[in-house]
Design an enzyme around this catalytic site. Sequence first.
Site, PDB file in Angstrom:
ATOM      1  N   ARG A  32      28.566 -40.825 -26.676  1.00 39.38           N
ATOM      2  CA  ARG A  32      28.509 -42.191 -26.153  1.00 39.38           C
ATOM      3  C   ARG A  32      27.286 -42.982 -26.609  1.00 39.38           C
ATOM      4  O   ARG A  32      27.415 -44.128 -27.031  1.00 39.38           O
ATOM      5  CB  ARG A  32      28.551 -42.162 -24.620  1.00 39.38           C
ATOM      6  CG  ARG A  32      29.830 -41.596 -24.056  1.00 39.38           C
ATOM      7  CD  ARG A  32      29.754 -41.376 -22.555  1.00 39.38           C
ATOM      8  NE  ARG A  32      29.860 -42.603 -21.795  1.00 39.38           N
ATOM      9  CZ  ARG A  32      29.931 -42.654 -20.469  1.00 39.38           C
ATOM     10  NH1 ARG A  32      29.903 -41.537 -19.773  1.00 39.38           N
ATOM     11  NH2 ARG A  32      30.019 -43.804 -19.845  1.00 39.38           N
ATOM     12  N   HIS A  78      39.894 -44.057 -27.337  1.00 39.92           N
ATOM     13  CA  HIS A  78      38.724 -44.119 -26.450  1.00 39.92           C
ATOM     14  C   HIS A  78      39.107 -43.774 -25.011  1.00 39.92           C
ATOM     15  O   HIS A  78      39.889 -44.502 -24.385  1.00 39.92           O
ATOM     16  CB  HIS A  78      38.111 -45.519 -26.506  1.00 39.92           C
ATOM     17  CG  HIS A  78      36.686 -45.570 -26.032  1.00 39.92           C
ATOM     18  ND1 HIS A  78      35.684 -44.880 -26.647  1.00 39.92           N
ATOM     19  CD2 HIS A  78      36.104 -46.228 -25.006  1.00 39.92           C
ATOM     20  CE1 HIS A  78      34.537 -45.122 -26.041  1.00 39.92           C
ATOM     21  NE2 HIS A  78      34.767 -45.928 -25.025  1.00 39.92           N
ATOM     22  N   TYR A 122      41.515 -64.371 -24.187  1.00 44.24           N
ATOM     23  CA  TYR A 122      41.293 -65.696 -24.766  1.00 44.24           C
ATOM     24  C   TYR A 122      40.686 -65.651 -26.165  1.00 44.24           C
ATOM     25  O   TYR A 122      40.632 -66.669 -26.841  1.00 44.24           O
ATOM     26  CB  TYR A 122      40.373 -66.522 -23.867  1.00 44.24           C
ATOM     27  CG  TYR A 122      40.930 -66.781 -22.488  1.00 44.24           C
ATOM     28  CD1 TYR A 122      42.145 -67.441 -22.320  1.00 44.24           C
ATOM     29  CD2 TYR A 122      40.237 -66.358 -21.363  1.00 44.24           C
ATOM     30  CE1 TYR A 122      42.655 -67.675 -21.058  1.00 44.24           C
ATOM     31  CE2 TYR A 122      40.732 -66.585 -20.089  1.00 44.24           C
ATOM     32  CZ  TYR A 122      41.949 -67.239 -19.942  1.00 44.24           C
ATOM     33  OH  TYR A 122      42.457 -67.471 -18.685  1.00 44.24           O
TER      34      TYR A 122
END
Length: 903
Positions: A32, A78, A122
Amino acid sequence: MEADDSRVIPINIEEEMKSSYIDYSMSVIVSRALPDVRDGLKPVHRRVLYGMHELGLTQGANYKKSARIVGEVLGKYHPHGDSSVYDTLVRMAQEFSMRYPLADGQGNFGSIDGDSAAAMRYTEARMTRIAEQMLHDIGKETVDTQENFDGTMEEPVVLPAAFPNMLVNGADGIAVGMATKIPPHNLGETIDATVAYIDDPEIEIDDLMEHLPAPDFPTGGIIYGYQGVYNAYHSGRGRVVMRAKMHEEEVRSGRRALVVTEMPYQVNKSREVERIADRVRADRIEGIADLRDESDRDGLRIVIELKRDANAEIVKNQVYKHSRLQDTFGVNMVALVNGRPKVVDLKDAIRHYVDHRHEIVVRRTEYDLKQAQDRAHILEGLTLALDHLDAVIAIIRHSPDTDAARQNLRRGRYPETLSKPDLRELNVPLEPPVEADRTQDTVQKLLGDEYEKLVQQPEEGHWLTEDQANAILRLRLSRLTGMEREKIIGEYEDIIDKIKELQHLLDSKERRMELIKEELLKVKERFDDERRTEIDYTGGDDIIIEDLIEREHVVVTITHQGLTKRTPIDTYRTQGRGGVGMRGTGKREDDFIEHLYVCHSHDVLLLFTDKGQCFWLRPFEIPEGSRTAKGRSIRQLIDIDADDRVRTVISVSKDDFEDEDFLNSHYVLAATRQGMVKKTALEAYSRPRSNGIIGIKIDEGDELIEASLTGGDHTVVVASSGGRAVHFDENDARPMGRNTRGVRGMKLPGDQEMVGMISVPPDASEEMDVLAVAENGYGKRTSLSEYRVQGRGGKGLITLNRTERTGNLVAIKGVYGSEDLMIITVNGIMIRTRVEEISTMGRNTQGVRVINLKDGDRIADVTRVRDTEEAENTEEAASEDDASAQNGEMDEDAASDAVDEVE
């Protein structure tokens, strides 16, 4: 029902906690938080890029919704939340976060003001062109793959990375028990350093830094000082000081401003504007009249408008000091090397990347060679088929099915149903193709001696391999024309040349390294740009407090009870002789001013106490106060004993105090109240400690009264309260160490004490006067020539006719007549008068009144102001500034001229 004890497994909770926490820690470290040294990517960054690659989101493709990309990455690779993936995608698209963005975003992806990006539904994204270089050749088995989280598909362990991304884009992450913070760099400079390493693997880090001098942040700014960069490149850890780029300009008539155009990396612009405003309101930053953010789509612009009398350099340094417009990038180059976290220096980072690229080139070459060999193998079969076209057609035509045709072609046999007379009718050779002379075939002629090595051979007893037979069966009739035959032969010749080249590449490491260089330089040629961050090699790692203080002449006062302050010298106006003076300081009950010194704000002050201790202090470290302010206790500034107090101060310029020759050729000459004098080299006082050093050894019942800086060739005048003085040569007192009591300066009657000492330079003896001041306000000047040089230790000559009206002698000073005299009384009254207005008289006289004292008051101390003309210029400049400010006519040039005149 009884419990089944056989199903209970006892576990030591301590061991379980250790084991579980270590597993968790390693998961965070490896999976990570830390980048791989080879491609500079954390797993989430690598998965986002690979996900976009799998979706075909190159620069030539249309943008796709960010939610679609996040879904691809989450669903396939993931195993964590969508916010981590989208936040990564956002950062990869921010030009102010990454030096070379890897994602091309469309929509609101946040701002340098800390505004968050719009929701993933968006925004849209695709890879940038330079991001495509990270995945170049990934389809050629250049990197290892691993199973994804559910074992249903494969994902790359590392990306091929056609440029050293870890250095180019940097990395930032916090793991468990460790963290990484790698700064970004300029692509061209990084590639130049990498090429230099390839040319000379033994190259030193200092030589690499000639190509890669410092980080290059996406927001520009200035790297202030170089030591942090040097440490980071040599050890993997260092503190790089960043500054905003700021310049001065006139924003409107008569108004100057500091304009910020570039910010330090990772600093929130709007938050810093608010921070500066808060510091201005709290009076921690002075000289700012207005502050506004004028940034727009054309660029960043913060305007810090200055007050009319503000010094731009000092305001700039205050802004740097009290805001994050000067910030520190703590370099900590920790990366995964062979799966283990390790601190790497600059050379290590480049070496590991070059090793990675070398492996990529080897694996890519092996893949290309295999593909070329496979193609050559097919073309060989097609060429053989075309050379024996009639036989091949006959075999295929008369075979019962495809499998039989494949096997007959491989063995080079005719079908058993085909008789030899039929072959004659078909104009087919009488013998099967397998009996043909293979040494005469086109393939063998092309390959020569490398045939056996480079091209796959059929099994023993077979004419073709299975792959060749299948290719022949798939051959279209249109390829049987003469022109198509020539194309096949031509392609075969080209593929053989390629095989030879690839084999040569595998056989030569030098050629592989040269190829890596060529590919890196192509990336540089395509994507290189100008350095954004300037390097200020002369800067220090920290703001020097001196840079925040106005350079000016100041008056430093110390009261009997140890209160001190500094005040600009232009606070005191010049008065005529005999005036009543003006209040120079606030006075506590039973307190009065004992010392007043005129010096420069950046000088070095050596403070000598009654007990002979010496302390080191800078005038700007003393709090500034108004003319009537009481000041701060000197004990808050120096570690002085409770029963001790400052007696005298020597001011030395900063440059002289750092000059070894000056320190060894100058001396501190000290005198005590019981008549002792001592000379010590100034060098002995150049290394003070926070708790002070011994300046002179003081006997019990004695105390220090004066200390002066000499050049080793002075004469000395000492005087007693009884009005007598001794003038002797400085060389009569030999140099001694600090911890000595000295020698006798003059003999004193039992009721008298020594009140002063004058150090006389050799070139001043003809012009200097001895100024004597008595406690009841009387004083006079007497030519130094009236004081003949005597041996030290005598009773001396009369210097003032002491009477009941004059009182005891309280001070003697060496003056030239051009100075101003500052006189302070025990009640805190101070008057400034010109020395030339005090009469010159003989030694055996009482003098004239120099100050009118109120009943019960008396003179406490006297000092000189040498720079009379400069002080007057200061007052005039200040007066003109005030007048112009009232009329609204003060402009930048006038203010600058006034400051220049003073300095």
